[in-house]
Write a protein that holds these residues in place. Structure first.
Motif, PDB file in Angstrom:
ATOM      1  N   ARG A  66      26.091  29.604  91.954  1.00 50.66           N
ATOM      2  CA  ARG A  66      25.414  30.712  92.638  1.00 50.66           C
ATOM      3  C   ARG A  66      26.420  31.695  93.206  1.00 50.66           C
ATOM      4  O   ARG A  66      26.190  32.901  93.237  1.00 50.66           O
ATOM      5  N   ARG A  67      27.553  31.185  93.672  1.00 50.81           N
ATOM      6  CA  ARG A  67      28.565  32.087  94.218  1.00 50.81           C
ATOM      7  C   ARG A  67      29.153  32.940  93.084  1.00 50.81           C
ATOM      8  O   ARG A  67      29.382  34.127  93.225  1.00 50.81           O
ATOM      9  N   ARG A 246      19.358  33.841  96.302  1.00 47.93           N
ATOM     10  CA  ARG A 246      20.193  33.489  97.437  1.00 47.93           C
ATOM     11  C   ARG A 246      19.505  32.672  98.530  1.00 47.93           C
ATOM     12  O   ARG A 246      20.129  31.868  99.199  1.00 47.93           O
ATOM     13  N   GLU A 414      27.054  29.435 101.139  1.00 48.76           N
ATOM     14  CA  GLU A 414      26.164  29.046 100.038  1.00 48.76           C
ATOM     15  C   GLU A 414      25.286  27.866 100.425  1.00 48.76           C
ATOM     16  O   GLU A 414      24.094  27.845 100.156  1.00 48.76           O
TER      17      GLU A 414
END
Ligand code: PFF
Length: 449
Positions: A66-67, A246, A414
């Motif tokens: 995701r980052r 997110r 995160e």
């Protein structure tokens, strides 16, 4: 500018990741590994590996994805730049993409076995079958390169057909219905096994605490299988994480997926072993185990042909969603780096993996005696190389990267965990997982005897 798709909501991400995790690893591989590795000794270590290593590292892999918001190769490069460390970390992503293709080489062949069993169940071929006949049927399938090749080809076309279209269309919707359906039919099977099988012996075999039976080989296989079962260590979960919005909680989602995945595998195991013991079959039959035992159940239960057909269809579906995730990292890399269209990339990779699968097919018959390393044939080499070396190695490096190289507040950002939970994750990710994996490797290479 390349457009990156995202999942519609948390539920679809969860189902897609569960779809990747739940597959042949739970239904075909876990049951026979339990038998080959001495029953409860293996099960206990496997459960420990899921909780101590699998869950924390699944969180790690999702957070990296995701980052990075990219395929594993470029994603690791981007994260390494962000953390101001060596660009060589990108090869970790590259290794994962390759590992996925190696796994698919044999996964597709086994997926083919499942497809052929759908047809057999639908033709009512299992009706009143004996244990000996069932084993003979399975041996007959393995002895026929033509049949195996045909079904392997069908499975590869199914996989690449979806990959060519992209993860967002079709698959998400199918996942919604079919994974819950798989659980439902499993309960039917379990109910049947409870009524006619030897559940007591099966339970003892799988769960009786006996630490003396735990061997280094069982630990090695259990750790490897925890990675395989949760789809960890090769970037599949990372890519799925890169499509995740997110605001979704990584920790909670991970725990649900891991619990569902583990529970499903263990329930299949119970259903199978109750039948194995009731029919006086060998628990250590190896890769053919479910294909030899389940027909006996379907051949004798009311509505057996219908239930059997449905069961193998759902297993095929579970295998299909996992297979798709095995190629997704490589496809994401190609489409994000070249002008090659998704469809072309999918079919090109499909051909390469198909060829690898041909070698696997032959290793069950014509090339049975060709040994690659340590007396293992082509299928066994691919299986062991990926599960016990490449996936844990990938997981180890991801843990080290997230734990020791990434900025702590990026990680925290995160994971978005409360202080205590974050501490627990750090202990698992930075200390327990690396030590456990490293210890297993040292054993494997003969350093610890
Ligand atoms: N987790 C899948 C299974 O248990 O069948 C197999 C798998 C899929 C392994 C995707 C690794 C992976 F990246």
């Amino acid at each position: 500018m390349h457009h990156r798709s995202t999942w519609k909501n948390r539920w679809t991400f969860m189902l897609a990741t569960a779809g990747s995790a739940i597959g042949l690893g739970n239904i075909w591989k876990l049951p026979y590994m339990i038998g080959v590795n001495g029953g409860s000794a293996f099960v206990l270590v496997f459960i420990a590996c899921i909780f101590l290593v699998g869950i924390p590292l699944m969180m790690t892999e999702i957070l990296l994805g995701r980052r990075a918001q990219k395929n594993p190769y470029d994603g690791m490069l981007k994260l390494a730049q962000e953390a101001q460390v060596s660009h060589y970390w990108k090869y970790l992503g590259g290794m994962g993409m390759l590992t996925g293709l190696l796994i698919l080489g044999f996964y597709s062949v086994i997926g083919g076995w499942v497809l052929s069993y759908i047809i057999e169940a639908a033709k009512n071929s299992f009706s009143n079958i004996t244990a000996a006949q069932s084993s003979a049927n399975f041996d007959g399938l393995l002895a026929s390169p033509v049949k195996l090749l045909f079904w392997h080809t069908v499975f590869m076309c199914m996989t690449m057909g979806v990959v060519a279209r992209g993860v967002n269309s079709g698959l998400e919707k199918a996942n919604n219905i079919l994974i819950p359906a798989l659980f439902a039919i499993l309960l039917v099977l379990l109910g049947y096994s409870m009524s006619v099988g030897d559940m007591q012996t099966a339970y003892q075999f799988m769960f009786k605490l006996d630490f003396s039976k735990i061997t280094p080989v069982a630990v090695l296989s259990a750790l490897g299988h925890a990675f395989f079962s949760l789809s960890l260590g090769m970037g599949a979960v990372m890519v799925y994480g890169s499509y995740l919005q997110r605001h979704v909680s990584i920790a909670r989602t991970t725990i649900y997926i891991a619990l569902a995945d583990t529970a499903l595998g263990l329930l299949v195991g119970l259903a199978i072993y109750a039948l194995v013991f009731a029919n006086h079959l060998a628990p250590n039959a190896g890769p053919g185990l479910i294909f030899q035992t389940l027909p006996i159940a379907f051949g004798h239960m009311p509505w057996g042909s219908f239930t059997g057909t449905l069961f193998f269809m759902l297993v095929a579906f579970a295998a299909w969603t996992s297979a798709i995730s095995l190629v997704e990292p490589a496809i994401a890399w190609i489409t994000e780096n070249t002008l090659i269209k998704r469809r072309t990339a999918a079919w090109a990779i499909g051909v390469v993996v198909w060829l690898l699968g041909v070698a696997v097919v032959l290793s069950f018959n014509e090339w049975k005696d060709i040994k690659i390393i340590f007396g293992l044939n082509i299928f066994e080499t691919l299986d062991k190389l990926t599960s016990t070396i490449l996936l844990p190695l990938g997981g180890l490096l991801m843990a080290v990267f997230a734990g020791y190289y990434m900025k702590r507040d990026h990680v925290q950002d995160e994971l978005d965990l409360k202080a205590t939970a974050f501490k627990l994750w750090r202990i698992a990710n930075n200390i327990i997982a690396p030590i456990a994996i490293a210890a297993v490797f040292l054993y494997l290479f003969g350093v610890i005897k």
